[in-house]
Write a protein that holds these residues in place. Sequence first.
Motif, PDB file in Angstrom:
ATOM      1  N   GLY A  62     -57.832  51.813 -23.724  1.00 20.35           N
ATOM      2  CA  GLY A  62     -56.424  51.477 -23.869  1.00 20.35           C
ATOM      3  C   GLY A  62     -56.173  50.137 -23.202  1.00 20.35           C
ATOM      4  N   THR A  72     -52.902  52.176 -27.196  1.00 20.67           N
ATOM      5  CA  THR A  72     -54.226  52.671 -27.553  1.00 20.67           C
ATOM      6  C   THR A  72     -54.254  53.020 -29.030  1.00 20.67           C
ATOM      7  N   CYS A  76     -57.571  58.165 -30.321  1.00 20.79           N
ATOM      8  CA  CYS A  76     -57.941  58.438 -28.929  1.00 20.79           C
ATOM      9  C   CYS A  76     -57.146  59.592 -28.331  1.00 20.79           C
TER      10      CYS A  76
END
Length: 195
Positions: A62, A72, A76
């Motif tokens: 991130g 990000t 994720c």
Amino acid sequence: GFLMRYAFLFLGFACSAAPAVEAPLEDTQEAPIYGGVADHDEHAAVVLLTHETEDGLTLCTGTLVASRVVLTAAHCVLRDVPSYVVCGGSTSDRVLAALPASDIEVRTGWKPKLAADAEARGRRLFLPKMTTLCDRDVAVLVLDQDLSVAPLAVAHALPDDDDAVMAVGYGKTEHGTTGERRRRDGMHIVNVGPE
């Protein structure tokens, strides 16, 4: 837009879990940072996101864009990450579900100690409602506390085709290693836009 030149490229290949890459059904693949070098303190705003799964710890990248806001990739922060993305079609007939924000921990440094306590934890998570990651692979994580790292400035425009950029992230390398922040200079944007 809220994409940054340095954060732009990490969205596509910075995770070491099952990354979402654009690939045909029979050709799933990972995209490590080949030819990169260790990024010790140069880009401290690029942080490591972790969360526990049944299979162990998942690592992703991130970028700190404010003292407690991380940009990000949506893949994720999803519960079940699709192993591939086919644009123009859906990878799921249901909305892709996000992790609880509090399950996501943030670590700083070029090679964070995974056994140590995290510097921050997610408090709120924002991402688009989606059934595919195509054109929507972005998320914003608000942290429970400020990080002591200076955030990166947010660009006010997307890069142009063929702009030179730098990729920075904790993704898998050509040697199979993970958990170390690396960078690769001199990469070029291939295409900007929905195509």
